[in-house]
Design a protein around this motif. Structure first.
Motif, PDB file in Angstrom:
ATOM      1  N   MET A 160     -17.832  -6.410  27.514  1.00 31.75           N
ATOM      2  CA  MET A 160     -19.106  -6.426  28.244  1.00 31.75           C
ATOM      3  C   MET A 160     -19.115  -7.620  29.205  1.00 31.75           C
ATOM      4  SD  MET A 160     -22.173  -4.914  28.387  1.00 31.75           S
ATOM      5  CE  MET A 160     -23.082  -4.301  26.972  1.00 31.75           C
ATOM      6  N   ASN A 165     -19.471  -3.709  32.206  1.00 34.64           N
ATOM      7  CA  ASN A 165     -20.087  -2.412  31.893  1.00 34.64           C
ATOM      8  C   ASN A 165     -20.501  -1.657  33.152  1.00 34.64           C
ATOM      9  OD1 ASN A 165     -21.135  -0.372  30.217  1.00 34.64           O
ATOM     10  ND2 ASN A 165     -23.179  -1.291  30.218  1.00 34.64           N
ATOM     11  N   ARG A 171     -17.088   0.852  32.325  1.00 33.93           N
ATOM     12  CA  ARG A 171     -17.861   1.226  31.133  1.00 33.93           C
ATOM     13  C   ARG A 171     -16.939   1.900  30.135  1.00 33.93           C
ATOM     14  NH1 ARG A 171     -23.522   3.364  32.546  1.00 33.93           N
ATOM     15  NH2 ARG A 171     -23.589   1.172  33.099  1.00 33.93           N
ATOM     16  N   LEU A 179     -25.644   0.417  25.759  1.00 34.97           N
ATOM     17  CA  LEU A 179     -26.589   0.782  26.824  1.00 34.97           C
ATOM     18  C   LEU A 179     -27.473   1.965  26.421  1.00 34.97           C
ATOM     19  CD1 LEU A 179     -27.666   0.527  29.691  1.00 34.97           C
ATOM     20  CD2 LEU A 179     -25.756   1.907  30.472  1.00 34.97           C
ATOM     21  N   ARG A 182     -30.025   1.013  23.785  1.00 33.29           N
ATOM     22  CA  ARG A 182     -31.096   0.213  24.361  1.00 33.29           C
ATOM     23  C   ARG A 182     -32.078   1.079  25.127  1.00 33.29           C
ATOM     24  NH1 ARG A 182     -28.152  -4.667  27.179  1.00 33.29           N
ATOM     25  NH2 ARG A 182     -27.656  -5.943  25.395  1.00 33.29           N
ATOM     26  N   GLN A 183     -31.572   2.160  25.718  1.00 28.50           N
ATOM     27  CA  GLN A 183     -32.456   2.995  26.508  1.00 28.50           C
ATOM     28  C   GLN A 183     -33.107   4.095  25.669  1.00 28.50           C
ATOM     29  OE1 GLN A 183     -31.364   4.102  30.400  1.00 28.50           O
ATOM     30  NE2 GLN A 183     -29.928   2.451  30.668  1.00 28.50           N
ATOM     31  N   GLY A 184     -32.860   4.055  24.372  1.00 30.14           N
ATOM     32  CA  GLY A 184     -33.491   5.026  23.497  1.00 30.14           C
ATOM     33  C   GLY A 184     -32.832   6.388  23.509  1.00 30.14           C
TER      34      GLY A 184
END
Lengths: 214, 253
Positions: A160, A165, A171, A179, A182-184
């Motif tokens: 990272m 990323n 990535r 990622l 974190r964004q659900g």
């Protein structure tokens, strides 16, 4: 949230980065491990302790060091490697090298010491002795590669930091999982997690099968 | 709020806020006053706006303090939050290297500036993480009629701090809230575009709907009242970094 082609691309990049990293680490680590394993001097203990420390080195510190070396102001800034797969390969190789050295060293040590004496009495050169003993220790050497690959592919902090990323360029599976979580997007994160586990499993299975055949 | 049920201590008020209020040092400067006044301990979770709203929606936070008005309105409309109040504002700026490869220094139209960056294919670093800053960046690209892609466009899915660091490293452009930018003194990047009305960055606070989740309603209400009180608003206006104010409260709400 991530399309199939994007996932395939991430998987491909992940295997490429970790594969190349382990290859480089093997080229450097196996000879050093074999040499350390064959040495039977007192000073070897110091080196062994160093190698074992390296095996537990925090990846994030490796990431920091590689970042500083490759940054614009860094010694190797002119390479322009930061935020590219090359930087990630560098970090993962540094992570894998002590593992490969350590496991190779201990398996070479475990090879019957009598063999060493026999070979010597038969007049074998040091190079020939090394090669024969390494061959005897081959399953351990293979294990060292698998361990190195496992450490490399599952690492997240260092890649990272030095890879950034970047979507479509640096990535990999682990950073993508961070990622997406974190964004659900837990579905995507889980899918990527399962792929990562599968990749690790396939590599290990291949190694186990290969071990039976050698 | 039950301490056992959700694994949080009953005394701690959980506030999900954006990296900009945290990284700018504002929360650290004003929060001790609230904690002392009300005997409440605050757990501050510093994430992007999208993530903060999701934490609120899941009941993992008591209060959310974010900066993406449309998302806030949606959050309220869907019944996830109550008692939304305007808190403060600052502005976004486009920062870039002094060499200014896209020649946008002094441009006042933010969308035009982005168009020039895209045309010049000058390196641009994007948060790419559904944060308030990222949401605003995407709105500006849309206003410019551009779908950003290509080797020059770097979507990194990381926080504002990391984005600035990497943009600086690569001598690239980035959209950033002025507070976070001013807080950093290690950057070679300079402000190239500012002042467009579309760059206004307004913050709103909301309580997570107590009818939907078992939250610490009393402390949450105290916090929101305290945050918009005249005394705290004065402190927000008075907060400076290197002698420069970062936030203001007269935003024409």
């Amino acid at each position: 949230m991530v399309e199939y082609s994007a996932i395939a691309e991430i998987v491909g990049r992940t295997l490429y980065v970790s594969g190349v990293a382990v290859l480089i680490a093997a080229v450097i680590g196996i000879p050093i491990g074999a040499w350390l394993g064959l040495r039977r001097k007192k000073s070897s203990r110091w080196l062994s302790a160093l190698v074992y420390t390296g095996m537990g080195f925090p990846p994030v510190v490796i990431g920091l060091a590689v970042y500083l070396l490759l940054s614009r102001q860094g010694v190797f800034g002119w390479l322009n490697w930061l935020l590219t797969p090359a930087a990630m390969i560098t970090a993962q190789a540094i992570l894998a090298i002590p593992l490969i050295i350590g496991i190779t060293m201990s398996t070479v040590r475990d090879v019957d010491p009598e063999l060493h004496l026999q070979l010597k009495s038969l007049g074998a050169t040091n190079r020939q002795i090394g090669r024969t003993i390494l061959y005897e220790a081959r399953s351990g050497v293979l294990l060292s590669l698998v361990a190195g690959f496992g450490a490399a592919i599952s690492e997240v902090g260092a890649v990272m930091m030095v890879g950034g990323n970047i979507d479509g360029r640096t990535r990999v599976l682990t950073t993508a999982i961070v990622l997406e979580t974190r964004q659900g997007n837990f579905d995507t994160a889980l899918t990527l997690g399962v792929i990562l586990l599968l990749a690790a499993f396939v590599i290990n299975l291949t190694a186990v099968l290969a071990q039976r055949n050698v | 709020m039950s301490a056992i049920g959700c694994g949080r201590t009953a005394d701690n008020l959980v506030i999900a806020t954006t990296t900009s209020t945290y990284d700018s040092g504002l929360m650290a400067a004003i929060l001790p006053d609230f904690e002392a006044q009300h005997g409440v301990r605050v757990d501050l979770i510093s994430v992007g706006t999208g993530e903060a709203l999701r934490l609120g929606q899941a009941g993992d936070a008591d209060v959310v303090l974010v900066h993406a008005r449309e998302r806030e309105d949606q959050f309220m409309a869907e019944g996830h939050g109550i008692d939304r109040r305007d808190v403060m504002c600052n502005d976004f700026v486009i920062v870039g290297p002094t060499s200014d490869p896209a020649q946008i220094m002094g441009e006042i139209d933010a969308a035009d500036a982005l168009t020039q960056i895209a045309t010049a294919e000058a390196n641009f670093f994007s948060r790419g993480d559904d944060s308030g800053t990222h949401i605003r960046e995407m709105a500006l690209w849309e206003a410019a009629g551009i779908v950003p892609s290509g080797d020059w466009y770097n979507s990194i899915g990381q926080g504002m701090g990391a984005t600035l660091t990497l943009a600086n490293e690569r001598e690239a452009y980035a959209l950033v809230d002025r507070g976070t930018y001013l807080k950093r003194d290690d950057l070679d990047l300079t402000v190239v575009v500012e002042g467009d009305a579309r760059l206004l960055n307004a913050y709103g606070v909301m309580m997570v709907n107590p009818a939907a989740h078992d939250i610490d309603q009393e402390a949450a209400a105290q916090f929101i009242d305290w945050l918009v009180s005249a005394a705290t608003q004065a402190k927000i206006n008075a907060y400076t970094v290197n002698g420069r104010p970062l936030f203001r409260t007269d935003c024409g709400f």
